[in-house]
Design a protein around this motif. Structure first.
Motif, PDB file in Angstrom:
ATOM      1  N   VAL A 163       0.956  -1.025  -0.030  1.00  0.00           N
ATOM      2  CA  VAL A 163      -0.027  -0.022   0.030  1.00  0.00           C
ATOM      3  C   VAL A 163       0.927   1.169  -0.133  1.00  0.00           C
ATOM      4  N   GLU A 164       1.060   1.772  -1.064  1.00  0.00           N
ATOM      5  CA  GLU A 164       1.842   2.824  -1.464  1.00  0.00           C
ATOM      6  C   GLU A 164       1.538   3.880  -2.710  1.00  0.00           C
ATOM      7  N   PRO A 212       0.545  -3.289  -6.208  1.00  0.00           N
ATOM      8  CA  PRO A 212       0.523  -2.058  -4.970  1.00  0.00           C
ATOM      9  C   PRO A 212      -0.794  -1.465  -5.394  1.00  0.00           C
ATOM     10  N   VAL A 213      -1.481  -0.907  -4.348  1.00  0.00           N
ATOM     11  CA  VAL A 213      -2.369  -0.098  -4.104  1.00  0.00           C
ATOM     12  C   VAL A 213      -1.962   1.321  -3.572  1.00  0.00           C
ATOM     13  N   ALA A 214      -2.811   2.523  -4.007  1.00  0.00           N
ATOM     14  CA  ALA A 214      -2.448   3.608  -3.378  1.00  0.00           C
ATOM     15  C   ALA A 214      -3.508   4.509  -3.014  1.00  0.00           C
ATOM     16  N   SER A 215      -4.334   3.769  -2.193  1.00  0.00           N
ATOM     17  CA  SER A 215      -5.341   4.349  -1.478  1.00  0.00           C
ATOM     18  C   SER A 215      -6.261   3.541  -0.279  1.00  0.00           C
ATOM     19  N   VAL A 216      -6.453   4.100   0.504  1.00  0.00           N
ATOM     20  CA  VAL A 216      -7.022   3.467   1.908  1.00  0.00           C
ATOM     21  C   VAL A 216      -8.272   2.610   1.111  1.00  0.00           C
ATOM     22  N   ASP A 267     -10.405  -7.538   1.283  1.00  0.00           N
ATOM     23  CA  ASP A 267     -11.587  -8.260   1.457  1.00  0.00           C
ATOM     24  C   ASP A 267     -11.484  -9.066   0.402  1.00  0.00           C
ATOM     25  N   LYS A 268     -10.947  -8.812  -0.863  1.00  0.00           N
ATOM     26  CA  LYS A 268     -10.851  -9.812  -1.996  1.00  0.00           C
ATOM     27  C   LYS A 268      -9.809 -10.920  -1.873  1.00  0.00           C
ATOM     28  N   GLU A 269      -8.771 -10.736  -1.261  1.00  0.00           N
ATOM     29  CA  GLU A 269      -7.562 -11.467  -1.012  1.00  0.00           C
ATOM     30  C   GLU A 269      -7.711 -12.115   0.293  1.00  0.00           C
ATOM     31  N   PRO A 270      -8.280 -13.111   0.576  1.00  0.00           N
ATOM     32  CA  PRO A 270      -8.164 -14.014   1.891  1.00  0.00           C
ATOM     33  C   PRO A 270      -6.868 -14.445   2.306  1.00  0.00           C
ATOM     34  N   SER A 271      -5.940 -14.529   1.398  1.00  0.00           N
ATOM     35  CA  SER A 271      -4.663 -15.232   1.814  1.00  0.00           C
ATOM     36  C   SER A 271      -3.384 -14.525   1.840  1.00  0.00           C
ATOM     37  N   LEU A 272      -3.715 -13.337   2.358  1.00  0.00           N
ATOM     38  CA  LEU A 272      -2.648 -12.401   2.361  1.00  0.00           C
ATOM     39  C   LEU A 272      -1.782 -13.148   3.670  1.00  0.00           C
ATOM     40  N   ASP A 273      -0.382 -12.878   3.207  1.00  0.00           N
ATOM     41  CA  ASP A 273       0.641 -13.377   4.462  1.00  0.00           C
ATOM     42  C   ASP A 273       1.215 -12.084   5.247  1.00  0.00           C
ATOM     43  N   ALA A 274       1.277 -10.946   4.709  1.00  0.00           N
ATOM     44  CA  ALA A 274       1.728  -9.667   5.108  1.00  0.00           C
ATOM     45  C   ALA A 274       1.569  -8.487   4.351  1.00  0.00           C
ATOM     46  N   ALA A 275       1.845  -7.263   4.953  1.00  0.00           N
ATOM     47  CA  ALA A 275       1.694  -5.925   4.225  1.00  0.00           C
ATOM     48  C   ALA A 275       2.602  -5.153   4.512  1.00  0.00           C
ATOM     49  N   VAL A 276       3.285  -4.186   3.522  1.00  0.00           N
ATOM     50  CA  VAL A 276       3.884  -2.870   3.767  1.00  0.00           C
ATOM     51  C   VAL A 276       3.028  -1.878   3.380  1.00  0.00           C
ATOM     52  N   LEU A 277       2.872  -0.907   4.564  1.00  0.00           N
ATOM     53  CA  LEU A 277       1.990   0.243   4.436  1.00  0.00           C
ATOM     54  C   LEU A 277       2.658   1.480   4.653  1.00  0.00           C
ATOM     55  N   ASP A 278       2.250   2.280   3.745  1.00  0.00           N
ATOM     56  CA  ASP A 278       2.654   3.662   3.747  1.00  0.00           C
ATOM     57  C   ASP A 278       1.768   4.332   4.655  1.00  0.00           C
ATOM     58  N   ILE A 279       2.060   5.124   5.525  1.00  0.00           N
ATOM     59  CA  ILE A 279       1.131   5.902   6.450  1.00  0.00           C
ATOM     60  C   ILE A 279       0.322   6.812   5.780  1.00  0.00           C
ATOM     61  N   ASN A 280       0.802   7.780   5.014  1.00  0.00           N
ATOM     62  CA  ASN A 280       0.072   8.987   4.579  1.00  0.00           C
ATOM     63  C   ASN A 280       0.063   8.770   2.913  1.00  0.00           C
ATOM     64  N   LEU A 281      -1.138   8.520   2.641  1.00  0.00           N
ATOM     65  CA  LEU A 281      -1.592   7.941   1.250  1.00  0.00           C
ATOM     66  C   LEU A 281      -2.488   9.316   0.645  1.00  0.00           C
ATOM     67  N   GLY A 282      -1.341  10.113   0.094  1.00  0.00           N
ATOM     68  CA  GLY A 282      -2.120  11.346  -0.317  1.00  0.00           C
ATOM     69  C   GLY A 282      -2.830  12.254   0.715  1.00  0.00           C
ATOM     70  N   GLY A 283      -2.468  12.526   1.808  1.00  0.00           N
ATOM     71  CA  GLY A 283      -3.189  13.067   2.609  1.00  0.00           C
ATOM     72  C   GLY A 283      -4.086  12.306   3.572  1.00  0.00           C
ATOM     73  N   GLU A 284      -4.290  10.880   3.349  1.00  0.00           N
ATOM     74  CA  GLU A 284      -5.276  10.070   3.942  1.00  0.00           C
ATOM     75  C   GLU A 284      -4.329   8.781   4.962  1.00  0.00           C
ATOM     76  N   TRP A 285      -4.812   9.083   6.019  1.00  0.00           N
ATOM     77  CA  TRP A 285      -3.799   8.024   6.963  1.00  0.00           C
ATOM     78  C   TRP A 285      -4.379   6.751   6.472  1.00  0.00           C
ATOM     79  N   GLY A 326       8.294   8.089   6.447  1.00  0.00           N
ATOM     80  CA  GLY A 326       9.406   9.014   6.673  1.00  0.00           C
ATOM     81  C   GLY A 326       8.905   9.710   8.123  1.00  0.00           C
ATOM     82  N   TYR A 327       7.742   9.010   8.727  1.00  0.00           N
ATOM     83  CA  TYR A 327       7.405   9.671  10.017  1.00  0.00           C
ATOM     84  C   TYR A 327       8.221   8.726  10.865  1.00  0.00           C
ATOM     85  N   ASN A 328       8.340   9.538  11.904  1.00  0.00           N
ATOM     86  CA  ASN A 328       9.213   9.146  13.308  1.00  0.00           C
ATOM     87  C   ASN A 328       8.093   8.363  14.111  1.00  0.00           C
TER      88      ASN A 328
END
Length: 125
Positions: free
Chosen positions: A14-15, A38-42, A50-68, A88-90
């Protein structure tokens, strides 16, 4: 090199920065992981979870175009899917409920990011 037991693991990206997302995708695929997104929005991330029931892990950007991305983190957490924040957040910038989550700084070196993803995948294995 990814451990054989982790190869093929499904990792959601998610980036919202296109080139960062593509670079992250490339790195993980080269290590034998399967990238979802990758996807770019919440909203896109929530729909994909919801569509992918078999996810094992995720990498999330915290701020997605101003949306947390915290609603995505909450959904992953409820489902027991480990994730990390690529940001980039502490740590002190995060809400206290998310300060325990592994955080990898954007602009990270390839080895640190891949090792971090492998570490969170071991939680699920």
């Amino acid at each position: 090199m990814t451990e054989p037991s982790l190869r093929g693991s499904r990792v959601l990206i998610v980036e919202d920065e296109y080139f960062l997302a593509q670079e992250l995708r490339r790195m993980l695929v080269e290590e034998g992981l399967t990238v979802v997104g990758p996807v770019a929005s919440v909203s896109d991330a929530l729909a994909l979870i919801d569509k992918e029931p078999s996810l094992d892990a995720a990498v999330l950007d915290i701020n997605l175009g101003g949306e947390w991305s915290y609603p995505v983190a909450e959904k992953l957490d409820r489902r027991g899917i480990p994730f990390l924040f690529s940001t980039g957040y502490n740590e002190s910038d995060l809400p206290s409920c998310w300060q325990h989550v592994r955080r990898v700084e954007k602009g990270m070196d390839d080895h640190l990011l891949v090792a971090s993803v492998e570490d969170i995948l071991k939680i699920r294995a």
